[in-house]
Design an enzyme around this catalytic site. Structure first.
Site, PDB file in Angstrom:
ATOM      1  N   TYR A   1       4.425   4.816  17.295  1.00 56.73           N
ATOM      2  CA  TYR A   1       4.459   5.805  16.208  1.00 56.73           C
ATOM      3  C   TYR A   1       5.785   6.522  16.217  1.00 56.73           C
ATOM      4  CZ  TYR A   1       0.553   6.603  13.127  1.00 56.73           C
ATOM      5  OH  TYR A   1      -0.315   6.514  12.089  1.00 56.73           O
TER       6      TYR A   1
ATOM      7  N   GLU B   1       6.898   8.918  13.311  1.00 51.97           N
ATOM      8  CA  GLU B   1       7.067   9.685  12.067  1.00 51.97           C
ATOM      9  C   GLU B   1       8.306  10.561  12.155  1.00 51.97           C
ATOM     10  OE1 GLU B   1       3.191  11.103  12.593  1.00 51.97           O
ATOM     11  OE2 GLU B   1       2.468  10.334  10.671  1.00 51.97           O
TER      12      GLU B   1
ATOM     13  N   ASP C   1      16.389  -0.960  -9.529  1.00 50.60           N
ATOM     14  CA  ASP C   1      15.439  -1.600  -8.610  1.00 50.60           C
ATOM     15  C   ASP C   1      15.847  -3.073  -8.559  1.00 50.60           C
ATOM     16  OD1 ASP C   1      13.375  -2.943  -7.405  1.00 50.60           O
ATOM     17  OD2 ASP C   1      11.800  -2.204  -8.747  1.00 50.60           O
TER      18      ASP C   1
ATOM     19  N   THR D   1      13.168  -4.583  -2.537  1.00 50.70           N
ATOM     20  CA  THR D   1      12.321  -5.191  -1.522  1.00 50.70           C
ATOM     21  C   THR D   1      13.270  -5.927  -0.580  1.00 50.70           C
ATOM     22  OG1 THR D   1      12.149  -7.210  -2.809  1.00 50.70           O
ATOM     23  CG2 THR D   1      10.366  -5.628  -3.082  1.00 50.70           C
TER      24      THR D   1
ATOM     25  N   LYS E   1      12.552 -10.881  -0.972  1.00 53.60           N
ATOM     26  CA  LYS E   1      12.778 -11.831  -2.066  1.00 53.60           C
ATOM     27  C   LYS E   1      14.098 -12.558  -1.794  1.00 53.60           C
ATOM     28  CE  LYS E   1       9.636  -9.151  -4.887  1.00 53.60           C
ATOM     29  NZ  LYS E   1       9.411  -8.293  -6.047  1.00 53.60           N
TER      30      LYS E   1
ATOM     31  N   ARG F   1       8.484  -8.502   4.668  1.00 54.95           N
ATOM     32  CA  ARG F   1       7.974  -7.739   3.522  1.00 54.95           C
ATOM     33  C   ARG F   1       8.166  -6.254   3.756  1.00 54.95           C
ATOM     34  NH1 ARG F   1       5.507 -11.582   1.049  1.00 54.95           N
ATOM     35  NH2 ARG F   1       5.201 -10.261  -0.752  1.00 54.95           N
TER      36      ARG F   1
HETATM   37  C1  LIG Z   1       8.482  -7.376  -6.362  1.00 57.69           C
HETATM   38  C2  LIG Z   1       8.972  -6.156  -7.048  1.00 57.69           C
HETATM   39  C3  LIG Z   1       8.571  -4.872  -6.638  1.00 57.69           C
HETATM   40  C4  LIG Z   1       7.415  -4.631  -5.706  1.00 57.69           C
HETATM   41  O1  LIG Z   1       7.484  -5.067  -4.459  1.00 57.69           O
HETATM   42  P1  LIG Z   1       6.192  -5.129  -3.515  1.00 57.69           P
HETATM   43  O2  LIG Z   1       6.816  -5.335  -2.203  1.00 57.69           O
HETATM   44  O3  LIG Z   1       5.358  -6.223  -4.013  1.00 57.69           O
HETATM   45  O4  LIG Z   1       5.499  -3.801  -3.617  1.00 57.69           O
HETATM   46  C5  LIG Z   1       9.176  -3.784  -7.227  1.00 57.69           C
HETATM   47  N1  LIG Z   1      10.102  -3.939  -8.190  1.00 57.69           N
HETATM   48  C6  LIG Z   1      10.474  -5.149  -8.639  1.00 57.69           C
HETATM   49  C7  LIG Z   1      11.500  -5.238  -9.721  1.00 57.69           C
HETATM   50  C8  LIG Z   1       9.908  -6.297  -8.097  1.00 57.69           C
HETATM   51  O5  LIG Z   1      10.257  -7.500  -8.579  1.00 57.69           O
END
Ligand SMILES: *Cc1c(COP(=O)(O)O)cnc(C)c1O
Length: 506
Positions: free
Chosen positions: A91, A93, A246, A272, A275, A281
């Site tokens: 932990y 935090e 994002d 993220t 990807k 993840r």
């Molecule tokens: C995949 C994605 C997310 C979310 O990611 P998670 O890890 O599934 O919560 C947020 N924004 C965009 C543009 C995405 O493609």
């Protein structure tokens, strides 16, 4: 002390598992370990064959299939080792040197290292940018960023979901506010031009004049072209709004400097890590540290992540991110990113050569949006047929779709296949499989006699007299599996991989 010394210090031999993963050394229980603790030392395959079998089946599926889901990738063996490590026990935090618990000297070192590597991987000056590496995933990173930047019920604008935006950018339907980003904030979508299918910056600017957003979010989940961050910055500045990118889908390509740089114009950048960045993840939030009008942005972001939106960080994941970022900063990763884009272009060209329609006619990044409507096929049907063959894709809205339930397109991405070593010529073979899958779908639709998905699935999965679609599905499935099984799978010793029990197909 005596009791301790008298304990047997023998160790188990190296974990002889059925798992194809190369296991870490495990310390054995001592001779005096009580019964209630013996389970702590048993390998997964031994103590939980059910879960082990599921992992084995999923490993087999990944090995024998073609992964074309644009949001997926194959992370490295090293990242999986870090992710599966003992760091999960701790932990912590708070932030490095300001924790709510003791014993965090090494966790502090880890988080500092991860933050440093994140800035390096994205070529950022630590005087200008900071990063929070604790978000559990992309969605939680986004909600924390919104919490940091705006007040409840403030107005935000994001790309509409049917035009390629993400749920967390303010999505709502006529009947329902779908995500926290529309439940707790007032959201209003912008869109793509129905002619060019590119972001309609002019309409966006006009909408912003009326709507007066406090925040504009850019970035997408299904947009095959690059962004004009400068144009967005002009609008955001005029309205006094924050600009957030994002880059969940494209962060690996941005780190590799193969796409426009959002850090030049944005105040906050979220992503993220699993990807195109090819990590575990999780999520990251980058924030400007040098804004005259928001000197407190760093504190706002950090407070929003913890305690506003999350509890203790997942330190095993942060270790995995750190390792993935080390890899992403290497010249070899730039070559990977270039190949991902070349492969996506190769896929697009091959589909166009077969006479198919793609949204925007091609791609600048890792993904291709394939419009099937002129064939009279839905995305769900092609997704289903491909699933039966081990080709993993997803149905996706294409511009002008009238029904959100039965989208008329398919989204494809090349990140994972590129991680399995494929190059342009190999992708042409994959494109040919996809072409044949669509042709078979047309046959199946005819043989189903109706346009209903259940009838379509029936003729695809059951042998019926005088119908050929079923056999065609099986023939192509065997070819796909044979082709897919030629390629390596990161983290897995495929040469010694055995077919597990209980697969859904022979
Ligand atoms: C995949 C994605 C997310 C979310 O990611 P998670 O890890 O599934 O919560 C947020 N924004 C965009 C543009 C995405 O493609």
């Amino acid at each position: 002390m005596n009791r301790l010394l008298s304990r047997s210090l023998t160790r188990t031999p190296i974990f002889a598992a059925r798992s194809p993963f190369i296991p870490p050394l495990r310390k054995m229980a001592t001779a005096t370990t009580p019964e209630f603790n013996k389970m702590l030392y048993a390998p997964l395959a031994e103590i939980d064959p059910a879960v082990q079998n599921i992992i084995d089946k999923e490993t087999w599926r990944q090995f024998t299939g073609l992964e074309l889901i644009a949001s997926e990738n194959l992370t490295s063996r090293a990242t999986m080792e870090a992710n599966g490590s003992i760091l999960t026990n701790k932990y912590s935090e708070g932030l490095p040197d300001h924790r709510y618990y003791g014993g965090n000297e090494y966790i502090d070192e880890l988080e500092q290292l991860c933050r440093k590597r994140a800035l390096e991987a994205f070529h950022l000056d630590p005087a200008k940018w900071g990063v929070n590496v604790q978000p559990y995933s992309g969605s939680t990173a986004n909600f924390a960023a919104l919490t940091a930047l705006i007040q409840p019920q403030d107005r935000l604008m994001g790309l509409g979901l049917p035009d390629g935006g993400h749920l967390t950018h303010g999505y709502y339907t006529a009947k329902k506010k779908m995500t926290a980003s529309s439940i707790y904030f007032q959201s209003f979508p912008y869109g793509i031009s129905s002619d060019s299918k590119l972001i309609d910056y002019e309409s966006l600017s006009n909408q912003a004049k009326l709507f007066k957003p406090r925040l504009i979010i850019c970035g997408a989940s299904a947009y095959p072209r690059d962004w004009d961050y400068k144009a967005l910055k002009t609008v955001a500045e005029r309205e006094g709004a924050w600009l957030m990118a994002d880059i969940a889908h494209t962060s690996g390509l941005i780190a590799a400097q193969q796409l426009n740089n959002p850090f030049e114009y944005c105040d906050v950048v979220t992503t993220t890590t699993h990807k195109t960045l090819r990590g575990p993840r999780a999520g990251l939030i980058f924030f400007r540290k040098d804004l005259e009008h928001a000197k407190d942005l760093e504190k706002r972001v950090n407070d929003a992540v913890f305690p506003a939106c999350q509890g203790g960080p997942h330190n095993n994941t942060i270790a995995g991110i750190a390792t993935a970022l080390l890899q992403a900063a290497q010249p070899a990763f730039q070559e990977y990113a270039k190949q991902v884009i070349k492969n996506a272009r190769s896929l697009a060209e091959a589909l166009v050569a077969h006479g198919y329609q793609l949204q925007t006619d091609g791609t600048d990044n890792h993904l291709v949006l394939w419009d099937l409507r002129h064939l009279g096929l839905t995305g769900s049907k092609v997704e289903k047929v491909c699933d039966l063959m081990g080709i993993t894709i997803n149905k996706n809205a294409v511009n002008g779709d009238t029904s959100a339930q039965t989208p008329g397109g398919i989204r494809l991405g090349t990140s994972a296949l590129t991680s399995r070593d494929m190059k342009e010529e190999d992708i042409k073979i994959v494109a040919d499989f996809l072409h044949r899958a669509v042709q078979i779908s047309l046959t199946l639709q005819k043989e189903a006699g109706t346009k209903k998905l259940v009838d379509f699935v029936r003729v695809a999965t059951q042998k019926e007299d005088g119908k050929v679609g079923f056999e065609q599905v099986r023939a192509l499935r065997d070819e796909v599996r044979q082709f897919a099984s030629k390629w390596p799978l990161p983290g897995v010793d495929v040469a010694n991989l055995k077919k597990p029990e209980g697969l859904h197909y022979e």
